[in-house]
Design a protein around this motif. Structure first.
Motif, mmCIF file in Angstrom:
data_model
loop_
_atom_site.group_PDB
_atom_site.id
_atom_site.type_symbol
_atom_site.label_atom_id
_atom_site.label_comp_id
_atom_site.label_asym_id
_atom_site.label_seq_id
_atom_site.Cartn_x
_atom_site.Cartn_y
_atom_site.Cartn_z
ATOM 1 N N GLU A 5 51.112 -53.433 81.608
ATOM 2 C CA GLU A 5 51.106 -54.740 81.424
ATOM 3 C C GLU A 5 50.181 -55.671 82.272
ATOM 4 O OE1 GLU A 5 55.165 -55.728 81.116
ATOM 5 O OE2 GLU A 5 55.359 -54.569 79.006
ATOM 6 N N GLN A 19 45.476 -51.835 75.725
ATOM 7 C CA GLN A 19 46.359 -52.343 74.254
ATOM 8 C C GLN A 19 46.956 -51.132 73.608
ATOM 9 O OE1 GLN A 19 47.110 -55.576 73.899
ATOM 10 N NE2 GLN A 19 45.856 -56.171 75.798
ATOM 11 N N ALA A 20 46.354 -50.104 73.252
ATOM 12 C CA ALA A 20 46.635 -49.142 72.590
ATOM 13 C C ALA A 20 48.050 -48.545 73.046
ATOM 14 C CB ALA A 20 45.588 -48.193 72.215
ATOM 15 N N TYR A 21 47.757 -48.292 74.363
ATOM 16 C CA TYR A 21 48.961 -47.839 75.054
ATOM 17 C C TYR A 21 50.433 -48.643 75.144
ATOM 18 C CZ TYR A 21 46.326 -44.170 77.846
ATOM 19 O OH TYR A 21 45.556 -43.302 78.258
ATOM 20 N N LEU A 22 49.833 -49.762 75.472
ATOM 21 C CA LEU A 22 51.149 -50.880 75.194
ATOM 22 C C LEU A 22 51.844 -50.763 73.834
ATOM 23 C CD1 LEU A 22 49.676 -53.811 77.189
ATOM 24 C CD2 LEU A 22 51.517 -52.280 77.856
ATOM 25 N N GLY A 23 51.014 -50.708 72.727
ATOM 26 C CA GLY A 23 51.487 -50.690 71.552
ATOM 27 C C GLY A 23 52.280 -49.365 71.492
ATOM 28 N N PHE A 24 51.771 -48.208 71.826
ATOM 29 C CA PHE A 24 52.522 -47.065 71.408
ATOM 30 C C PHE A 24 54.021 -47.083 72.420
ATOM 31 C CE2 PHE A 24 53.217 -42.432 72.979
ATOM 32 C CZ PHE A 24 53.264 -41.820 71.801
ATOM 33 N N ALA A 26 55.560 -49.694 73.112
ATOM 34 C CA ALA A 26 56.393 -50.587 72.123
ATOM 35 C C ALA A 26 56.967 -49.857 71.192
ATOM 36 C CB ALA A 26 55.883 -51.862 71.958
ATOM 37 N N ALA A 27 56.527 -48.784 70.500
ATOM 38 C CA ALA A 27 56.870 -48.277 69.432
ATOM 39 C C ALA A 27 57.818 -47.185 69.477
ATOM 40 C CB ALA A 27 55.653 -47.973 68.487
#
Length: 169
Positions: A5, A19-24, A26-27
């Motif tokens: 972050e 950003q893709a890592y953070l989305g992964f 979070a999911a």
């Protein structure tokens, strides 16, 4: 993971991956567990000698190529940097390694790891310095282990150039 972050990615491509890592993350509550078949975070160490002129690479037995040290996160790792430092220490046999707590590079790659099925590694890479004169000792996790000049990498390692450039700074 707060380290991702807060990380300031050096390029637009690295920011897109961040950003893709953070989305992964979070999911998926299990995003750091190797049992996560959709993919999982891994931690790598770009081990440099004291002068930053050589990098320590392992000839990975499963992949059959020279790669940076690193691997899966363990339940008792306190974070990604701790996982990368643990892996570097285990795989290099060297004490006194010093890690920069900020990532230097991200990479997502397909792999068939210990699950035995195709998955993805969301690899977070950290720069690690070895003490002057440190001599690596090959572990059972490697077919070979050696120092390479950062300007003269082994064949079939072009994909390591960007990562090494970021680690050397």
């Amino acid at each position: 993971m707060s380290v991702l972050e807060e990380w300031k990615a050096p390029t637009a491509g690295q920011e897109a991956l961040r950003q893709a890592y953070l989305g992964f993350l979070a999911a998926r509550e299990d995003a750091c567990a190797r049992s996560c078949a959709a993919g999982h975070l891994t931690a790598s160490a770009v081990v440099l000698d004291a002068d930053g002129e050589h990098t320590l690479l392992t000839l990975h037995p499963r992949v059959g190529r020279w790669l940076q040290l690193g691997g899966h996160c363990e339940a008792d790792d306190t974070g990604l940097a701790a996982a990368a430092l643990r892996e570097a220490t285990e795989e290099s046999g060297m004490d006194g390694l010093v890690i920069d707590p900020e990532p230097v590079h991200l990479d997502v790659h397909p792999v068939t790891c210990s699950l035995g099925v195709p998955t993805r590694h969301f690899d977070v890479r950290f720069a690690v310095r070895a003490p002057r004169g440190a001599q690596p000792v090959r572990s059972e996790e490697s077919d070979d282990l050696r120092w390479w000049p950062v300007t003269a990498l082994p064949p079939d390692s072009e994909d390591l150039v960007e990562m090494l450039a970021a680690a050397v700074g």
